[in-house]
Each structure stands twice: as structure tokens, then as C-alpha cells.
Write an enzyme that holds these catalytic residues in place. Structure first.
Site, PDB file in Angstrom:
ATOM      1  CE1 TYR A 156      -4.032   2.160   0.442  1.00 59.05           C
ATOM      2  CE2 TYR A 156      -2.861   3.164   2.106  1.00 59.05           C
ATOM      3  CZ  TYR A 156      -3.991   3.186   1.443  1.00 59.05           C
ATOM      4  OH  TYR A 156      -4.719   4.184   1.479  1.00 59.05           O
TER       5      TYR A 156
HETATM    6  N1  LIG Z   1      -9.694   5.318   4.524  1.00 56.30           N
HETATM    7  C1  LIG Z   1      -8.684   5.793   4.684  1.00 56.30           C
HETATM    8  O1  LIG Z   1      -7.749   5.824   6.077  1.00 56.30           O
HETATM    9  C2  LIG Z   1      -7.740   6.470   3.705  1.00 56.30           C
HETATM   10  C3  LIG Z   1      -6.681   7.014   4.065  1.00 56.30           C
HETATM   11  C4  LIG Z   1      -5.744   7.571   3.078  1.00 56.30           C
HETATM   12  C5  LIG Z   1      -6.249   7.302   1.816  1.00 56.30           C
HETATM   13  N2  LIG Z   1      -7.274   6.662   1.211  1.00 56.30           N
HETATM   14  C6  LIG Z   1      -7.328   6.394   0.088  1.00 56.30           C
HETATM   15  O2  LIG Z   1      -8.879   6.938  -0.217  1.00 56.30           O
HETATM   16  C7  LIG Z   1      -9.411   6.022  -1.297  1.00 56.30           C
HETATM   17  C8  LIG Z   1     -10.688   5.523  -0.935  1.00 56.30           C
HETATM   18  O3  LIG Z   1     -10.663   4.835   0.458  1.00 56.30           O
HETATM   19  P1  LIG Z   1     -11.898   4.412   1.201  1.00 56.30           P
HETATM   20  O4  LIG Z   1     -11.389   4.509   2.575  1.00 56.30           O
HETATM   21  O5  LIG Z   1     -12.998   5.441   0.760  1.00 56.30           O
HETATM   22  O6  LIG Z   1     -12.168   2.859   0.872  1.00 56.30           O
HETATM   23  P2  LIG Z   1     -13.324   1.984   0.575  1.00 56.30           P
HETATM   24  O7  LIG Z   1     -12.982   0.520   0.574  1.00 56.30           O
HETATM   25  O8  LIG Z   1     -14.433   2.529   1.361  1.00 56.30           O
HETATM   26  O9  LIG Z   1     -13.711   2.371  -0.835  1.00 56.30           O
HETATM   27  C9  LIG Z   1     -12.882   2.219  -2.058  1.00 56.30           C
HETATM   28  C10 LIG Z   1     -13.683   2.014  -3.255  1.00 56.30           C
HETATM   29  O10 LIG Z   1     -13.134   1.723  -4.430  1.00 56.30           O
HETATM   30  C11 LIG Z   1     -13.733   0.585  -5.126  1.00 56.30           C
HETATM   31  N3  LIG Z   1     -12.679  -0.147  -5.816  1.00 56.30           N
HETATM   32  C12 LIG Z   1     -11.767  -1.260  -5.321  1.00 56.30           C
HETATM   33  N4  LIG Z   1     -11.272  -1.816  -6.364  1.00 56.30           N
HETATM   34  C13 LIG Z   1     -11.770  -1.130  -7.765  1.00 56.30           C
HETATM   35  C14 LIG Z   1     -11.129  -1.493  -8.799  1.00 56.30           C
HETATM   36  N5  LIG Z   1     -10.400  -2.412  -9.063  1.00 56.30           N
HETATM   37  N6  LIG Z   1     -12.193  -0.866  -9.656  1.00 56.30           N
HETATM   38  C15 LIG Z   1     -12.852   0.110  -9.388  1.00 56.30           C
HETATM   39  N7  LIG Z   1     -13.181   0.155  -8.056  1.00 56.30           N
HETATM   40  C16 LIG Z   1     -12.701  -0.424  -7.096  1.00 56.30           C
HETATM   41  C17 LIG Z   1     -14.223  -0.402  -4.185  1.00 56.30           C
HETATM   42  O11 LIG Z   1     -15.440  -1.145  -4.664  1.00 56.30           O
HETATM   43  C18 LIG Z   1     -14.997   0.726  -3.129  1.00 56.30           C
HETATM   44  O12 LIG Z   1     -16.344   1.170  -3.441  1.00 56.30           O
HETATM   45  C19 LIG Z   1      -8.434   4.871  -1.588  1.00 56.30           C
HETATM   46  O13 LIG Z   1      -7.526   5.195  -2.727  1.00 56.30           O
HETATM   47  C20 LIG Z   1      -7.698   4.738  -0.233  1.00 56.30           C
HETATM   48  O14 LIG Z   1      -6.497   4.229  -0.517  1.00 56.30           O
HETATM   49  C21 LIG Z   1      -8.048   6.172   2.518  1.00 56.30           C
END
Ligand SMILES: NC(=O)c1ccc[n+]([C@@H]2O[C@H](COP(=O)([O-])OP(=O)(O)OC[C@H]3O[C@@H](n4cnc5c(N)ncnc54)[C@H](O)[C@@H]3O)[C@@H](O)[C@H]2O)c1
Length: 249
Positions: A156
Site C-alpha cells: 500500500y
Molecule cells: N480510509 C482511509 O483511512 C484512507 C486514508 C488515506 C487514503 N485513502 C485512500 O482513499 C481512497 C478511498 O478509500 P476508502 O477508505 O473510501 O475505501 P473504501 O474501501 O471504502 O472504498 C474504495 C472503493 O473503491 C472501489 N474499488 C476497489 N478496487 C476497485 C477496482 N479495481 N475498480 C473499481 N473500483 C474499485 C471499491 O469497490 C470501493 O467502493 C483509496 O484510494 C484509499 O487508498 C483512504
């Protein structure tokens, strides 16, 4: 209403941070198109938004599928005649709370593929429409792990460092075209992605936040809305911080 008449594609828009961003952009006038591989969650999201009088357009697509993304973006361009904003929020975290010698190649490849290849494909696909319009805003969701490197999260953290590098290149390459490309690096935000992590891993990340709390989806969405708006016209290739003081650069 900074996005009046604009069209925004949000990948990973079915839930979590992506959905929060879609809601925020739509509240300021954007027509939002949600790309996500999870058709069921997309259905739930569209229904939820419709209850808030937001019409969202769902597209079930895997961001790692080159042909699928080209076709999906082509359909958006044809249907709406414009693509003003791309927010790439689709992402996966993979296995965590493990050391590098325990990382399985298959898991590493999967995380890199979704977080990096998928982002690149979406950006590549929207650029022709943005170049034609001489306007575009691309906002990539990175992570503080890409700046700092979170122990226990090799795949990641590596993928998110790549997102920051990719953002710098795209920003610079199109700096004279009216298109900006920036990233946002959040610390922990309580979404389903984080709920699925081992408690130790979440504690490790949360303990490092000087504000002593996790971020809210709305806080990330507000920052993204600024970066994605016409107002943010003199910043490109940059990674904005959203970490409650954890990273100060
Ligand atoms: N939640 C956190 O603490 C956090 C912190 C830093 C960065 N992020 C980043 O923010 C973004 C969103 O994260 P989140 O926490 O909302 O996650 P989440 O898991 O709630 O949502 C992610 C979404 O991406 C979709 N997805 C995954 N793989 C996919 C693919 N191959 N094709 C199409 N869609 C796909 C999933 O179906 C899901 O709806 C991500 O890039 C994550 O790395 C999250």
C-alpha cells in the site's frame, strides 16, 4: 456552485471517501459519474444520493481493465459532451500488519495494479477530452503512507508513493494546458477500508496523528472540492496534506 454545468468522474465512488467527494461536488452543481467495480454498492449509493435529490450516474467498471475504462470514459464524453473533473479514489489496501518478507507477490501485484495502473488508465483516458477543452482538474487520492511509509503496509505505502510521483509528472506535463493534476494524502479516515484492517495497524496509524483523532470523509471532500474547482488554478503536481498534523510537508 463552483461546479455548475461541469461533469465529474469519481472512481471508487460507490462508498467511503469517493462517495463523500461525489456528494460534495454534486452539492455544488456537478453532474457526477461514479466508476466502481462493486455494482451492488453503486446501486445503494445512487439510491442514497437520489434521496438527497442528487442524480448520480453509475458505471460498473474495474479500473485495472484498460478496455473497460476507455469504453466507459468514451461513453461519458459522448453522453455529456465534456469531462471537467476526474477524482481517482478507487483503491485497495491489501494485506497489512505484516513485514516485507511476509508479503505475497500476488497481493503486492493486486494493490499496485488497482492503486497505480488503475489510476494511470483513468487519467490517460480523460486527458484527450480535457486537452480539447483546454481545461481539467485531476485529483488523485494518495495517502500519508506514500510520504511516510507505514510499517506493516509495504504494498500500500509503495503504491501511494507511486501515486505521488505520478501526480508530479502529470501535473508538470500538462502545466500549460489549463489542466491541473494534484493529489491529496489523507491519514486515517474511518471507512470500510479501515474497518477491515487489524486493530493494531489502525492504532499504529492513529497514534501518529497530532490532532489525536481520525479524519472525516467530509473533511477530505471539502479539500478535494477546492482542488477540483476552477479556483485552484495556480497549483499543480502537488500533494495536499490531510493528516491532522502528521506530515508537515
Ligand atoms: N480510509 C482511509 O483511512 C484512507 C486514508 C488515506 C487514503 N485513502 C485512500 O482513499 C481512497 C478511498 O478509500 P476508502 O477508505 O473510501 O475505501 P473504501 O474501501 O471504502 O472504498 C474504495 C472503493 O473503491 C472501489 N474499488 C476497489 N478496487 C476497485 C477496482 N479495481 N475498480 C473499481 N473500483 C474499485 C471499491 O469497490 C470501493 O467502493 C483509496 O484510494 C484509499 O487508498 C483512504
Amino acid at each position: 456552485m463552483r461546479f455548475q454545468d461541469q461533469v465529474a468522474i469519481i472512481t471508487g465512488g460507490a462508498q467511503g471517501i469517493g462517495l463523500g467527494i461525489a456528494r460534495r461536488l454534486a452539492s455544488e452543481g456537478a453532474r457526477v459519474v461514479l466508476f466502481d467495480q462493486n455494482g451492488d454498492e453503486l446501486g445503494v449509493a445512487v439510491k442514497e444520493l437520489s434521496g438527497e435529490e442528487i442524480e448520480a450516474h453509475p458505471v460498473t467498471v474495474n479500473v485495472t481493465d484498460a478496455e473497460g475504462i476507455t469504453a466507459a470514459v468514451g461513453e461519458v464524453a459522448e453522453k455529456f459532451g465534456r469531462i471537467d473533473v476526474l477524482v481517482t479514489a478507487a483503491g485497495v489496501v491489501g494485506k497489512t500488519n505484516i513485514k516485507t518478507h511476509e508479503v505475497e507477490l500476488e497481493n503486492f501485484d493486486w494493490v499496485m495494479s488497482v492503486n497505480v495502473r488503475g489510476m494511470f488508465l483513468c487519467i490517460k483516458a480523460v486527458l484527450p477530452a480535457m486537452l480539447k477543452a483546454k481545461y481539467g482538474r485531476i485529483v488523485n487520492i494518495a495517502s500519508v503512507s506514500g510520504k511516510e511509509g507505514n510499517a506493516g503496509m509495504l504494498a500500500y505505502s509503495t503504491s501511494k508513493a507511486a501515486v505521488i510521483g505520478l501526480t508530479k509528472v502529470v501535473g508538470k506535463e500538462y502545466a500549460e494546458t489549463g489542466i491541473t493534476c494534484n493529489a491529496v494524502a489523507p491519514a486515517v479516515v474511518r471507512t470500510k477500508m479501515v474497518a477491515a484492517l487489524p486493530a493494531d495497524q489502525v492504532k499504529y496509524m492513529t497514534d501518529k496523528i497530532p490532532m489525536k483523532r481520525t479524519g472525516e470523509i467530509e473533511e477530505i471532500a471539502a479539500l478535494v472540492a477546492y482542488i477540483a474547482s476552477p479556483e485552484a488554478s495556480f497549483t499543480t503536481a502537488f500533494t495536499f496534506d490531510a493528516t491532522g498534523g502528521r506530515s508537515t510537508y
